[in-house]
Design a protein around this motif. Sequence first.
Motif, PDB file in Angstrom:
ATOM      1  N   GLY A  74     -15.505  31.031 -18.661  1.00 24.39           N
ATOM      2  CA  GLY A  74     -14.113  30.957 -18.240  1.00 24.39           C
ATOM      3  C   GLY A  74     -13.906  30.842 -16.747  1.00 24.39           C
ATOM      4  N   GLY A  75     -14.975  30.724 -15.967  1.00 29.69           N
ATOM      5  CA  GLY A  75     -14.827  30.652 -14.517  1.00 29.69           C
ATOM      6  C   GLY A  75     -14.633  29.241 -14.021  1.00 29.69           C
ATOM      7  N   LEU A  76     -14.397  29.128 -12.719  1.00 28.64           N
ATOM      8  CA  LEU A  76     -14.286  27.834 -12.027  1.00 28.64           C
ATOM      9  C   LEU A  76     -13.170  26.966 -12.593  1.00 28.64           C
ATOM     10  CD1 LEU A  76     -18.121  27.061 -11.824  1.00 28.64           C
ATOM     11  CD2 LEU A  76     -16.684  28.120 -10.076  1.00 28.64           C
ATOM     12  N   GLY A  77     -12.092  27.591 -13.020  1.00 25.61           N
ATOM     13  CA  GLY A  77     -10.927  26.844 -13.502  1.00 25.61           C
ATOM     14  C   GLY A  77     -11.071  26.274 -14.890  1.00 25.61           C
ATOM     15  N   THR A  78     -11.949  26.831 -15.715  1.00 28.39           N
ATOM     16  CA  THR A  78     -12.135  26.314 -17.073  1.00 28.39           C
ATOM     17  C   THR A  78     -11.558  27.237 -18.145  1.00 28.39           C
ATOM     18  OG1 THR A  78     -14.305  27.382 -17.264  1.00 28.39           O
ATOM     19  CG2 THR A  78     -14.240  25.124 -16.395  1.00 28.39           C
ATOM     20  N   ALA A  79     -10.899  28.313 -17.755  1.00 30.48           N
ATOM     21  CA  ALA A  79     -10.364  29.265 -18.738  1.00 30.48           C
ATOM     22  C   ALA A  79      -9.177  28.644 -19.470  1.00 30.48           C
ATOM     23  CB  ALA A  79      -9.951  30.558 -18.047  1.00 30.48           C
ATOM     24  N   ASN A  80      -9.368  28.307 -20.729  1.00 29.99           N
ATOM     25  CA  ASN A  80      -8.249  27.807 -21.531  1.00 29.99           C
ATOM     26  C   ASN A  80      -7.508  28.981 -22.145  1.00 29.99           C
ATOM     27  OD1 ASN A  80     -10.265  28.541 -23.290  1.00 29.99           O
ATOM     28  ND2 ASN A  80     -10.102  26.732 -24.589  1.00 29.99           N
ATOM     29  N   LEU A  81      -6.487  28.686 -22.945  1.00 30.66           N
ATOM     30  CA  LEU A  81      -5.647  29.754 -23.476  1.00 30.66           C
ATOM     31  C   LEU A  81      -6.406  30.692 -24.415  1.00 30.66           C
ATOM     32  CD1 LEU A  81      -2.846  30.864 -23.256  1.00 30.66           C
ATOM     33  CD2 LEU A  81      -2.090  29.336 -25.078  1.00 30.66           C
ATOM     34  N   PRO A  82      -7.244  30.204 -25.339  1.00 30.96           N
ATOM     35  CA  PRO A  82      -8.007  31.146 -26.169  1.00 30.96           C
ATOM     36  C   PRO A  82      -8.893  32.085 -25.355  1.00 30.96           C
ATOM     37  CG  PRO A  82      -8.027  28.995 -27.180  1.00 30.96           C
ATOM     38  CD  PRO A  82      -7.409  28.827 -25.828  1.00 30.96           C
ATOM     39  N   TYR A  83      -9.531  31.566 -24.290  1.00 29.60           N
ATOM     40  CA  TYR A  83     -10.371  32.449 -23.473  1.00 29.60           C
ATOM     41  C   TYR A  83      -9.513  33.445 -22.697  1.00 29.60           C
ATOM     42  CZ  TYR A  83     -14.062  34.062 -20.403  1.00 29.60           C
ATOM     43  OH  TYR A  83     -14.966  34.860 -19.737  1.00 29.60           O
ATOM     44  N   THR A  84      -8.368  33.024 -22.223  1.00 30.67           N
ATOM     45  CA  THR A  84      -7.476  33.947 -21.518  1.00 30.67           C
ATOM     46  C   THR A  84      -6.976  35.047 -22.461  1.00 30.67           C
ATOM     47  OG1 THR A  84      -6.781  32.130 -20.072  1.00 30.67           O
ATOM     48  CG2 THR A  84      -5.384  34.085 -20.120  1.00 30.67           C
ATOM     49  N   ILE A  85      -6.709  34.690 -23.706  1.00 30.09           N
ATOM     50  CA  ILE A  85      -6.326  35.705 -24.696  1.00 30.09           C
ATOM     51  C   ILE A  85      -7.458  36.699 -24.898  1.00 30.09           C
ATOM     52  CG2 ILE A  85      -5.738  36.053 -27.128  1.00 30.09           C
ATOM     53  CD1 ILE A  85      -4.334  33.345 -27.046  1.00 30.09           C
ATOM     54  N   HIS A  96     -10.289  26.027 -29.165  1.00 34.09           N
ATOM     55  CA  HIS A  96     -11.729  26.133 -28.912  1.00 34.09           C
ATOM     56  C   HIS A  96     -12.026  27.225 -27.893  1.00 34.09           C
ATOM     57  CE1 HIS A  96     -15.802  24.656 -29.219  1.00 34.09           C
ATOM     58  NE2 HIS A  96     -15.908  24.825 -27.915  1.00 34.09           N
ATOM     59  N   PHE A  97     -13.049  28.005 -28.204  1.00 35.80           N
ATOM     60  CA  PHE A  97     -13.441  29.141 -27.369  1.00 35.80           C
ATOM     61  C   PHE A  97     -14.928  29.091 -27.002  1.00 35.80           C
ATOM     62  CE2 PHE A  97     -15.295  33.421 -27.275  1.00 35.80           C
ATOM     63  CZ  PHE A  97     -14.580  34.011 -26.238  1.00 35.80           C
ATOM     64  N   ASP A  98     -15.754  28.571 -27.909  1.00 37.80           N
ATOM     65  CA  ASP A  98     -17.203  28.738 -27.802  1.00 37.80           C
ATOM     66  C   ASP A  98     -17.785  28.106 -26.545  1.00 37.80           C
ATOM     67  OD1 ASP A  98     -16.231  28.254 -30.729  1.00 37.80           O
ATOM     68  OD2 ASP A  98     -17.955  29.593 -30.933  1.00 37.80           O
TER      69      ASP A  98
END
Length: 321
Positions: free
Chosen positions: A264-275, A254-256
């Motif tokens: 993606g800030g405040l510690g919510t960046a998951n792997l799809p967002y980091t990619i 999930h990315f949306d």
Amino acid sequence: MSTSVGTAPKVSSARAAAPVRPRGGLRAWATRAPLLPALVFLVAVTQLPFVATLMISLFDWNSYDPDARRFTGLSNYATVVTDPALKESVLTTVLLTASVVIVSVVLGLGLALLLDRAFFGRGFVRTLLITPFLLVPVSAALLWKHVLYNPEYGLLNGAWAWVAGLFGDTDPAQPDWISGMPLVAVEAALVWQWTPFMMLILLAGLQSRPGEMVEAARLDGANSLQIFRYLTLPHLRRYLELGVLLGSIYIVQHFDAVFTITSGGLGTANLPYTIYQTFYKAHEYGLASAAGVVVVIGTMVLATFALRVVSSLFREEANRA
């Protein structure tokens, strides 16, 4: 009795009219040939890009300096495992997936048990409960961000002010839900959207439950809690597994909601967002491709278990029929 020489043997009209059918391998090709265009299209749009991604992941490739591209083997995968930002995004992905799936399954089970009972307007209530799952994910995330979470005009703060007014506080503090609890804000939006999906799967399982078994248990003196514990839950085990696996496959990718609600800030960046950040902002094509391959492999593992559960459900339904 004489017979005329040269008279051709007569062939029955039914035999002459019978069509010539292909045999063996020709019959197999005849039945599979209409599927070949779809297979070619599927390979072209899914497998070839994955192969290209796999090849790019073996290179140190930054688009800001394309001439410095060089083959580095599996070093990008080692970076994915050891890089602190990527490791944190993996942990965030696991936490986000586990919490959303567990809460969605529990709420979906409660709603499925409710809808399994007959009451006036059940069809209308079922339609309303399904609606969140039918929304586009970006639209659902925007709805939560602006309609519910906004500290100035959001519904949550409006309800908070109304409750505070009942206790005499006419000017309560207006909390900022996203900055105060960012990961919970993303999880709540995803739970709201995925609970109907779990509800539908579990409701299908409840409606496939043999009614004779429940009636026999009631005649033997079992109460509702005992029926749920010893009959309903064992029957729903496969459906629970299917819901957990399918939900995990989606939430892992999930990315949306992360992009829309918190960026993606405040510690919510998951792997799809980091990619996404690695590829489109840092322009590290090789590293982003390696992280993408890791996500695909993890999804394939989950999908394999999901397919096994689906196959077992089909076999159980076939045996029951």
